[in-house]
Scaffold this motif. Structure first.
Motif, mmCIF file in Angstrom:
data_model
loop_
_atom_site.group_PDB
_atom_site.id
_atom_site.type_symbol
_atom_site.label_atom_id
_atom_site.label_comp_id
_atom_site.label_asym_id
_atom_site.label_seq_id
_atom_site.Cartn_x
_atom_site.Cartn_y
_atom_site.Cartn_z
ATOM 1 N N ASP A 87 -7.005 1.972 18.569
ATOM 2 C CA ASP A 87 -6.449 1.836 19.904
ATOM 3 C C ASP A 87 -6.895 3.077 20.674
ATOM 4 O O ASP A 87 -7.634 3.899 20.131
ATOM 5 N N PRO A 88 -6.502 3.242 21.911
ATOM 6 C CA PRO A 88 -6.995 4.401 22.672
ATOM 7 C C PRO A 88 -6.599 5.760 22.085
ATOM 8 O O PRO A 88 -7.235 6.766 22.384
ATOM 9 N N VAL A 89 -5.578 5.813 21.245
ATOM 10 C CA VAL A 89 -5.093 7.079 20.704
ATOM 11 C C VAL A 89 -5.416 7.240 19.222
ATOM 12 O O VAL A 89 -5.795 8.313 18.778
ATOM 13 N N ASP A 90 -5.273 6.192 18.430
ATOM 14 C CA ASP A 90 -5.371 6.280 16.971
ATOM 15 C C ASP A 90 -6.482 5.410 16.397
ATOM 16 O O ASP A 90 -6.837 4.371 16.954
ATOM 17 N N VAL A 91 -6.981 5.850 15.233
ATOM 18 C CA VAL A 91 -7.860 5.048 14.384
ATOM 19 C C VAL A 91 -7.064 4.793 13.111
ATOM 20 O O VAL A 91 -6.611 5.730 12.448
ATOM 21 N N PHE A 92 -6.859 3.532 12.774
ATOM 22 C CA PHE A 92 -6.146 3.137 11.556
ATOM 23 C C PHE A 92 -7.188 2.879 10.489
ATOM 24 O O PHE A 92 -8.125 2.114 10.696
ATOM 25 N N MET A 93 -7.024 3.560 9.343
ATOM 26 C CA MET A 93 -8.030 3.509 8.286
ATOM 27 C C MET A 93 -7.397 3.030 6.983
ATOM 28 O O MET A 93 -6.191 3.168 6.767
ATOM 29 N N VAL A 94 -8.249 2.479 6.124
ATOM 30 C CA VAL A 94 -7.790 1.949 4.836
ATOM 31 C C VAL A 94 -8.757 2.378 3.740
ATOM 32 O O VAL A 94 -9.960 2.561 3.983
ATOM 33 N N ARG A 95 -8.218 2.523 2.547
ATOM 34 C CA ARG A 95 -9.022 2.869 1.372
ATOM 35 C C ARG A 95 -8.500 2.104 0.180
ATOM 36 O O ARG A 95 -7.426 2.363 -0.342
ATOM 37 N N PRO A 96 -9.288 1.110 -0.310
ATOM 38 C CA PRO A 96 -8.884 0.416 -1.534
ATOM 39 C C PRO A 96 -9.034 1.329 -2.743
ATOM 40 O O PRO A 96 -9.774 2.309 -2.693
ATOM 41 N N PRO A 97 -8.355 1.028 -3.827
ATOM 42 C CA PRO A 97 -8.456 1.855 -5.029
ATOM 43 C C PRO A 97 -9.918 2.023 -5.459
ATOM 44 O O PRO A 97 -10.673 1.058 -5.479
ATOM 45 N N GLY A 98 -10.291 3.264 -5.767
ATOM 46 C CA GLY A 98 -11.630 3.533 -6.275
ATOM 47 C C GLY A 98 -12.706 3.681 -5.220
ATOM 48 O O GLY A 98 -13.839 4.037 -5.549
ATOM 49 N N ALA A 99 -12.401 3.437 -3.948
ATOM 50 C CA ALA A 99 -13.424 3.578 -2.901
ATOM 51 C C ALA A 99 -13.814 5.046 -2.778
ATOM 52 O O ALA A 99 -12.995 5.941 -2.896
ATOM 53 N N GLY A 100 -15.071 5.288 -2.563
ATOM 54 C CA GLY A 100 -15.552 6.658 -2.386
ATOM 55 C C GLY A 100 -15.684 7.438 -3.669
ATOM 56 O O GLY A 100 -16.009 8.615 -3.644
ATOM 57 N N SER A 101 -15.443 6.809 -4.807
ATOM 58 C CA SER A 101 -15.531 7.533 -6.093
ATOM 59 C C SER A 101 -16.974 7.682 -6.508
ATOM 60 O O SER A 101 -17.798 6.886 -6.233
ATOM 61 N N ARG A 106 -4.501 9.888 -8.011
ATOM 62 C CA ARG A 106 -3.251 9.255 -8.454
ATOM 63 C C ARG A 106 -3.147 7.808 -7.966
ATOM 64 O O ARG A 106 -2.818 6.917 -8.743
ATOM 65 N N THR A 107 -3.449 7.566 -6.685
ATOM 66 C CA THR A 107 -3.350 6.187 -6.183
ATOM 67 C C THR A 107 -4.406 5.294 -6.820
ATOM 68 O O THR A 107 -4.143 4.125 -7.085
ATOM 69 N N ASP A 108 -5.589 5.853 -7.097
ATOM 70 C CA ASP A 108 -6.617 5.072 -7.799
ATOM 71 C C ASP A 108 -6.122 4.671 -9.184
ATOM 72 O O ASP A 108 -6.289 3.529 -9.609
ATOM 73 N N ALA A 109 -5.536 5.607 -9.913
ATOM 74 C CA ALA A 109 -5.037 5.328 -11.263
ATOM 75 C C ALA A 109 -3.946 4.262 -11.244
ATOM 76 O O ALA A 109 -3.810 3.487 -12.188
ATOM 77 N N GLU A 110 -3.192 4.227 -10.150
ATOM 78 C CA GLU A 110 -2.113 3.241 -10.003
ATOM 79 C C GLU A 110 -2.594 1.943 -9.361
ATOM 80 O O GLU A 110 -1.818 1.000 -9.229
ATOM 81 N N GLY A 111 -3.879 1.899 -8.940
ATOM 82 C CA GLY A 111 -4.432 0.701 -8.313
ATOM 83 C C GLY A 111 -3.855 0.417 -6.937
ATOM 84 O O GLY A 111 -3.729 -0.746 -6.537
ATOM 85 N N VAL A 112 -3.547 1.469 -6.185
ATOM 86 C CA VAL A 112 -2.864 1.315 -4.898
ATOM 87 C C VAL A 112 -3.824 1.569 -3.732
ATOM 88 O O VAL A 112 -4.561 2.555 -3.718
ATOM 89 N N THR A 113 -3.790 0.694 -2.746
ATOM 90 C CA THR A 113 -4.502 0.877 -1.489
ATOM 91 C C THR A 113 -3.767 1.928 -0.660
ATOM 92 O O THR A 113 -2.537 1.982 -0.662
ATOM 93 N N VAL A 114 -4.527 2.755 0.065
ATOM 94 C CA VAL A 114 -3.939 3.792 0.917
ATOM 95 C C VAL A 114 -4.366 3.539 2.359
ATOM 96 O O VAL A 114 -5.533 3.254 2.629
ATOM 97 N N CYS A 162 0.850 -1.193 0.000
ATOM 98 C CA CYS A 162 0.000 0.000 0.000
ATOM 99 C C CYS A 162 0.888 1.245 0.000
ATOM 100 O O CYS A 162 2.105 1.143 -0.041
ATOM 101 N N CYS A 163 0.235 2.394 0.070
ATOM 102 C CA CYS A 163 0.919 3.654 0.373
ATOM 103 C C CYS A 163 0.342 4.160 1.687
ATOM 104 O O CYS A 163 -0.853 3.980 1.957
#
Length: 154
Positions: free
Chosen positions: A140-154, A107-115, A79-80
């Motif tokens: 965790d108590p401090v952070d939320v770790f999030m992911v976005r596959p290519p094209g999500a939210g488009s 750019r990451t969508d065009a490259e097919g990269v998960t962020v 991923c990036c």
């Protein structure tokens, strides 16, 4: 990252000389959330940026000819990582963050990269990321770790 000019601000490649202005912006942008979480330390908030700063993966946001923020997109194995996305409080709310994020994700969508990214618990930035297709992966108590596959939210 390419230089582009959009609505009175621009995105340009970072240099080593940008680290201190960016560290100051990070401290001011993160202070309210870090204080709310009981984790604000003036030296530590700046040093964490200095320790992780890689100009080759970073772009600087300029507004009015001055450094007003930054964003990094660090390649990883599968991923990036979207990192160090900060805007000075005085330029927040103008749509700059939305435009910067949309450009990076195109750019990451065009490259097919998960962020992937992490955002502080309770941060208003989480809404921005969710509007662009990021979903929580773990917390965790401090952070939320999030992911976005290519094209999500488009």
């Amino acid at each position: 990252m390419s230089t582009s000019t959009l609505r009175g601000w621009r995105l340009r490649p970072a240099t080593f000389e940008d680290v201190e202005p960016i560290a100051g912006i990070r401290a001011s942008a993160m202070r309210p959330d870090l204080e709310r979480l009981g984790r604000y330390d003036e030296h530590r908030v700046r040093q964490r940026l200095r320790d992780a700063y890689v100009p080759e993966h970073t772009s600087v946001v300029e507004a009015g000819g001055a450094v007003a923020g930054c964003v990094a997109l660090r390649p990883s194995e599968d991923c990036c990582w979207l990192e160090h996305f900060y805007l000075a409080p005085e330029v927040q709310g103008r749509g700059i963050g939305t435009a910067v994020l949309a450009g990076l994700l195109a750019r990451t969508d065009a490259e097919g990269v998960t962020v992937r990214l992490n955002v502080l618990q309770g941060s208003a930035a989480r809404g921005l990321y969710e509007r662009h297709g990021f979903t929580p992966e773990r917390e965790d108590p401090v952070d939320v770790f999030m992911v976005r596959p290519p094209g999500a939210g488009s």
